[in-house]
Enzyme design. Structure first.
Site, mmCIF file in Angstrom:
data_model
loop_
_atom_site.group_PDB
_atom_site.id
_atom_site.type_symbol
_atom_site.label_atom_id
_atom_site.label_comp_id
_atom_site.label_asym_id
_atom_site.label_seq_id
_atom_site.Cartn_x
_atom_site.Cartn_y
_atom_site.Cartn_z
ATOM 1 N N SER A 11 0.823 -1.200 0.000
ATOM 2 C CA SER A 11 0.000 0.000 0.000
ATOM 3 C C SER A 11 0.865 1.262 0.000
ATOM 4 O O SER A 11 0.355 2.346 -0.253
ATOM 5 C CB SER A 11 -0.897 0.004 1.237
ATOM 6 O OG SER A 11 -0.094 -0.071 2.399
ATOM 7 N N TYR A 42 -4.423 0.612 3.589
ATOM 8 C CA TYR A 42 -5.362 -0.433 3.200
ATOM 9 C C TYR A 42 -6.084 -0.999 4.441
ATOM 10 O O TYR A 42 -7.176 -1.547 4.320
ATOM 11 C CB TYR A 42 -4.623 -1.608 2.541
ATOM 12 C CG TYR A 42 -4.186 -1.414 1.104
ATOM 13 C CD1 TYR A 42 -4.364 -0.215 0.413
ATOM 14 C CD2 TYR A 42 -3.591 -2.474 0.411
ATOM 15 C CE1 TYR A 42 -3.951 -0.075 -0.909
ATOM 16 C CE2 TYR A 42 -3.184 -2.341 -0.906
ATOM 17 C CZ TYR A 42 -3.363 -1.143 -1.564
ATOM 18 O OH TYR A 42 -2.954 -1.019 -2.874
ATOM 19 N N GLY A 43 -5.397 -0.906 5.577
ATOM 20 C CA GLY A 43 -5.867 -1.577 6.795
ATOM 21 C C GLY A 43 -7.319 -1.351 7.160
ATOM 22 O O GLY A 43 -8.034 -2.293 7.518
ATOM 23 N N CYS A 73 2.517 -6.822 1.751
ATOM 24 C CA CYS A 73 1.561 -6.125 2.601
ATOM 25 C C CYS A 73 0.679 -7.205 3.221
ATOM 26 O O CYS A 73 0.129 -8.049 2.488
ATOM 27 C CB CYS A 73 0.720 -5.177 1.752
ATOM 28 S SG CYS A 73 -0.696 -4.453 2.610
ATOM 29 N N ASN A 74 0.601 -7.197 4.530
ATOM 30 C CA ASN A 74 -0.186 -8.244 5.207
ATOM 31 C C ASN A 74 -1.666 -8.116 4.895
ATOM 32 O O ASN A 74 -2.356 -9.111 4.695
ATOM 33 C CB ASN A 74 0.025 -8.158 6.720
ATOM 34 C CG ASN A 74 1.418 -8.565 7.125
ATOM 35 O OD1 ASN A 74 1.654 -9.699 7.501
ATOM 36 N ND2 ASN A 74 2.369 -7.637 7.031
ATOM 37 N N THR A 75 -2.162 -6.875 4.857
ATOM 38 C CA THR A 75 -3.588 -6.674 4.610
ATOM 39 C C THR A 75 -3.951 -7.187 3.217
ATOM 40 O O THR A 75 -4.951 -7.881 3.034
ATOM 41 C CB THR A 75 -3.941 -5.170 4.718
ATOM 42 O OG1 THR A 75 -3.281 -4.626 5.863
ATOM 43 C CG2 THR A 75 -5.431 -4.963 4.839
ATOM 44 N N GLU A 152 4.122 6.388 9.149
ATOM 45 C CA GLU A 152 3.968 7.336 8.029
ATOM 46 C C GLU A 152 4.394 8.739 8.461
ATOM 47 O O GLU A 152 5.160 9.403 7.778
ATOM 48 C CB GLU A 152 2.518 7.347 7.534
ATOM 49 C CG GLU A 152 2.105 6.077 6.815
ATOM 50 C CD GLU A 152 2.745 5.928 5.432
ATOM 51 O OE1 GLU A 152 2.964 6.946 4.763
ATOM 52 O OE2 GLU A 152 3.037 4.784 5.046
ATOM 53 N N THR A 202 3.807 -4.720 7.380
ATOM 54 C CA THR A 202 5.164 -4.458 6.900
ATOM 55 C C THR A 202 5.684 -3.072 7.293
ATOM 56 O O THR A 202 6.857 -2.779 7.088
ATOM 57 C CB THR A 202 5.251 -4.664 5.369
ATOM 58 O OG1 THR A 202 4.200 -3.926 4.732
ATOM 59 C CG2 THR A 202 5.120 -6.126 5.011
#
Ligand code: DGL
Length: 305
Positions: A11, A42-43, A73-75, A152, A202
């Site tokens: 993401s 994305y989460g 990306c885990n999501t 971020e 991540t």
């Protein structure tokens, strides 16, 4: 085939932690990295929306072309790995199973914690993956979405004496108030007696020193980045697709967001200079999927989380 690059996407910038491990164990490989910064995070999104993003970005990478894709990306892995494996002709590797495998290997008391985005936690992907490997392991999951914001924000802060002081032992600049947030999120996991904690996003390896401090030194932190890189190496080797020695290595970076800031802040995460990143506007991305992929995407309308 072996000359083609490896495609990696996330993401945003977090997946560069995975790209960094891949570049370190496979220095002869070229990579194409796609960061969907314009749609990050994305989460909190519906998993069907994330599935659509996975197919769009997968189509973008397939058009380069690439010899293997990594959903860093885990999501996105939790939402769309199975679909991407069905949709694309190259191997697609996610980050959840490698992280789960490392956690099962590490835990002694069979209590594993997972911190991740809301989407990843609600998908149940880690619980399923861990229990699929060892049904005797209990998984305690906690959604820690504000950690993504901390990373971020911390990455976009400049260098300076104050920022260096705030950074403390972390890879990104964090404010002292982070410790309170970390306590709120992590204390329940500590009380559960986990001896292993999976950083199931991540972005989180960039906070690992601070998270380790909050959890205590007796808890082993697991980042799936190294394990994922080993899986990529194994998959390429098995198929005879490792890049030949001496091949010219060329990395490319693209983002749906601001390409200048992607290159600047991405270099910090990658620990490798990104000279330029290309800007890939969202409208070109959504035009890419083939008729077959569009059928898959349309089918998502009725699917549930
Ligand atoms: N890097 C993403 C992950 O691993 C989290 C950031 C986001 O919410 O987009 O889940």
């Amino acid at each position: 085939m072996e000359q083609l690059p490896i495609g990696i996407f996330d993401s945003g910038l977090g997946g560069l932690t995975v790209a960094s491990e891949i570049m370190s164990i496979l220095p002869q490989e070229s990579i194409v990295y796609f960061g969907d910064t314009a749609r990050c995070p994305y989460g909190p999104r519906d998993l069907n929306e994330v599935r659509r993003f996975v197919l769009e970005i997968g189509a973008w990478l397939a058009a380069r072309p690439v010899k293997l894709m990594v959903i860093a990306c885990n999501t996105a892995t939790a939402a769309g790995l199975a679909l991407a494996q069905q949709a694309f002709d190259v191997p697609v590797i996610g980050v959840v199973l490698p992280g789960a495998r490392a956690a099962v290997r590490s835990t002694v008391n069979k209590n594993v914690g997972v911190i991740a985005t809301v989407g990843t936690v609600e998908s149940g992907a880690y619980s399923r993956a861990v229990r699929g490997l060892d049904a005797g392991v209990t998984v305690f999951s906690a959604a820690t979405p504000k950690f993504v914001d901390v990373v971020e924000a911390g990455l976009h802060r400049g260098h300076g004496a104050l920022e260096d002081w705030l950074a403390e032992s972390s890879d990104v600049f964090i404010r002292p108030s982070f410790h309170e947030l970390a306590r709120d999120y992590l204390d329940p996991l500590k009380r559960s007696g986990v001896d292993t904690l999976v950083l199931g996003c991540t972005h989180f390896p960039l906070l690992s020193a601070a998270i380790q401090g909050a959890m205590g030194s007796n808890v082993t932190l697991i980042s799936s980045a190294a394990e994922t890189a080993s899986e990529v190496q194994y998959a390429l080797k098995r198929r005879g697709h490792l890049a030949p020695e001496g091949q010219l290595v060329k990395h490319r970076f693209a983002t749906t967001g601001d390409s200048v800031s992607f290159a600047k802040f991405g270099s910090r995460v990658l620990r490798h200079q990104i000279d330029t990143a290309d800007h890939s506007p969202l409208d070109t991305l959504v035009e890419l999927p083939s008729a077959e992929l569009l059928t898959l995407i349309d089918g998502l309308g009725g699917a549930s989380r």
